[in-house]
Scaffold this motif. Structure first.
Motif, PDB file in Angstrom:
ATOM      1  N   SER A  21       0.803  -1.222   0.000  1.00 34.28           N
ATOM      2  CA  SER A  21       0.000   0.000   0.000  1.00 34.28           C
ATOM      3  C   SER A  21       0.836   1.271   0.000  1.00 34.28           C
ATOM      4  N   LEU A  22       2.045   1.242   0.563  1.00 30.77           N
ATOM      5  CA  LEU A  22       2.810   2.476   0.695  1.00 30.77           C
ATOM      6  C   LEU A  22       4.061   2.541  -0.182  1.00 30.77           C
ATOM      7  N   ALA A  23       4.686   1.402  -0.480  1.00 33.51           N
ATOM      8  CA  ALA A  23       5.984   1.442  -1.143  1.00 33.51           C
ATOM      9  C   ALA A  23       5.947   1.102  -2.630  1.00 33.51           C
ATOM     10  N   VAL A  24       4.902   0.472  -3.100  1.00 34.98           N
ATOM     11  CA  VAL A  24       4.837   0.081  -4.511  1.00 34.98           C
ATOM     12  C   VAL A  24       4.364   1.287  -5.316  1.00 34.98           C
ATOM     13  N   SER A  25       5.150   1.651  -6.342  1.00 32.64           N
ATOM     14  CA  SER A  25       4.805   2.840  -7.118  1.00 32.64           C
ATOM     15  C   SER A  25       3.737   2.555  -8.175  1.00 32.64           C
ATOM     16  N   GLU A  26       3.682   1.342  -8.662  1.00 31.59           N
ATOM     17  CA  GLU A  26       2.685   0.976  -9.676  1.00 31.59           C
ATOM     18  C   GLU A  26       1.410   0.548  -8.955  1.00 31.59           C
ATOM     19  N   GLU A  27       0.431   1.440  -8.878  1.00 29.36           N
ATOM     20  CA  GLU A  27      -0.795   1.179  -8.131  1.00 29.36           C
ATOM     21  C   GLU A  27      -1.697   0.145  -8.791  1.00 29.36           C
ATOM     22  N   GLN A  28      -1.809   0.194 -10.080  1.00 29.63           N
ATOM     23  CA  GLN A  28      -2.776  -0.640 -10.798  1.00 29.63           C
ATOM     24  C   GLN A  28      -2.046  -1.715 -11.588  1.00 29.63           C
ATOM     25  N   VAL A  29      -2.391  -2.978 -11.336  1.00 26.24           N
ATOM     26  CA  VAL A  29      -1.882  -4.106 -12.127  1.00 26.24           C
ATOM     27  C   VAL A  29      -3.106  -4.809 -12.698  1.00 26.24           C
ATOM     28  N   GLY A  30      -3.398  -4.524 -13.953  1.00 28.18           N
ATOM     29  CA  GLY A  30      -4.626  -5.049 -14.556  1.00 28.18           C
ATOM     30  C   GLY A  30      -5.816  -4.454 -13.833  1.00 28.18           C
ATOM     31  N   PRO A  31      -6.777  -5.294 -13.466  1.00 25.37           N
ATOM     32  CA  PRO A  31      -7.948  -4.778 -12.749  1.00 25.37           C
ATOM     33  C   PRO A  31      -7.727  -4.673 -11.234  1.00 25.37           C
ATOM     34  N   VAL A  32      -6.533  -5.045 -10.739  1.00 27.06           N
ATOM     35  CA  VAL A  32      -6.283  -5.098  -9.296  1.00 27.06           C
ATOM     36  C   VAL A  32      -5.563  -3.830  -8.841  1.00 27.06           C
ATOM     37  N   ASN A  33      -6.094  -3.187  -7.828  1.00 28.91           N
ATOM     38  CA  ASN A  33      -5.454  -2.024  -7.227  1.00 28.91           C
ATOM     39  C   ASN A  33      -4.606  -2.507  -6.061  1.00 28.91           C
ATOM     40  N   LEU A  34      -3.276  -2.418  -6.184  1.00 30.02           N
ATOM     41  CA  LEU A  34      -2.378  -2.945  -5.169  1.00 30.02           C
ATOM     42  C   LEU A  34      -2.476  -2.184  -3.854  1.00 30.02           C
ATOM     43  N   GLY A  35      -2.791  -0.913  -3.902  1.00 27.06           N
ATOM     44  CA  GLY A  35      -2.967  -0.147  -2.670  1.00 27.06           C
ATOM     45  C   GLY A  35      -4.108  -0.685  -1.827  1.00 27.06           C
ATOM     46  N   THR A  36      -5.216  -0.991  -2.486  1.00 26.82           N
ATOM     47  CA  THR A  36      -6.374  -1.545  -1.778  1.00 26.82           C
ATOM     48  C   THR A  36      -6.067  -2.924  -1.221  1.00 26.82           C
ATOM     49  N   VAL A  37      -5.409  -3.762  -2.012  1.00 30.54           N
ATOM     50  CA  VAL A  37      -5.029  -5.105  -1.542  1.00 30.54           C
ATOM     51  C   VAL A  37      -4.093  -4.993  -0.339  1.00 30.54           C
ATOM     52  N   GLY A  38      -3.171  -4.031  -0.403  1.00 30.38           N
ATOM     53  CA  GLY A  38      -2.251  -3.831   0.712  1.00 30.38           C
ATOM     54  C   GLY A  38      -2.958  -3.442   1.989  1.00 30.38           C
ATOM     55  N   TRP A  39      -3.924  -2.526   1.889  1.00 29.17           N
ATOM     56  CA  TRP A  39      -4.655  -2.125   3.097  1.00 29.17           C
ATOM     57  C   TRP A  39      -5.512  -3.262   3.640  1.00 29.17           C
ATOM     58  N   ILE A  40      -6.066  -4.070   2.747  1.00 31.49           N
ATOM     59  CA  ILE A  40      -6.854  -5.229   3.203  1.00 31.49           C
ATOM     60  C   ILE A  40      -5.958  -6.209   3.947  1.00 31.49           C
ATOM     61  N   LEU A  41      -4.762  -6.487   3.417  1.00 29.89           N
ATOM     62  CA  LEU A  41      -3.827  -7.385   4.103  1.00 29.89           C
ATOM     63  C   LEU A  41      -3.382  -6.799   5.443  1.00 29.89           C
ATOM     64  N   THR A  42      -3.165  -5.504   5.490  1.00 26.21           N
ATOM     65  CA  THR A  42      -2.765  -4.858   6.741  1.00 26.21           C
ATOM     66  C   THR A  42      -3.862  -5.001   7.800  1.00 26.21           C
TER      67      THR A  42
END
Length: 91
Positions: A21-42
């Motif tokens: 959620s905080l360190a990955v610069s590429e937010e969107q990978v296909g239809p998946v938003n890595l920032g959102t996935v990161g906050w869910i895992l946190t």
């Protein structure tokens, strides 16, 4: 319920989630938003950590009730409650 992942798994989820959620610069990978996935895992890691702490720190309570009857037919009920610390974690 057994504590399968323990503290290490919870901290691992928190670390991976914060990295995504905080360190990955590429937010969107296909239809998946890595920032959102990161906050869910946190949040999942924090929840697991809280559950692990609560489970480790609860005392075990065992209650036994016995009813006895004497020769005249009178009954007596005795209740015994024992509180014990949980067993130490496996090493």
């Amino acid at each position: 319920m057994e504590d399968v992942m323990g503290y290490g798994g919870a901290v691992g989820l928190i670390v991976v989630g914060l990295i995504l959620s905080l360190a990955v610069s590429e937010e969107q990978v296909g239809p998946v938003n890595l920032g959102t996935v990161g906050w869910i895992l946190t949040l999942a890691g924090v929840g697991l950590l809280i559950l692990s702490l609560v489970q480790q720190n609860t005392r075990r309570r065992q209650s036994t009730v016995a009813t006895t009857t004497d020769a005249q037919g009178r009954q007596a009920t005795t209740q015994r409650t024992v509180e014990a610390d949980p067993p130490p974690p496996a090493v």
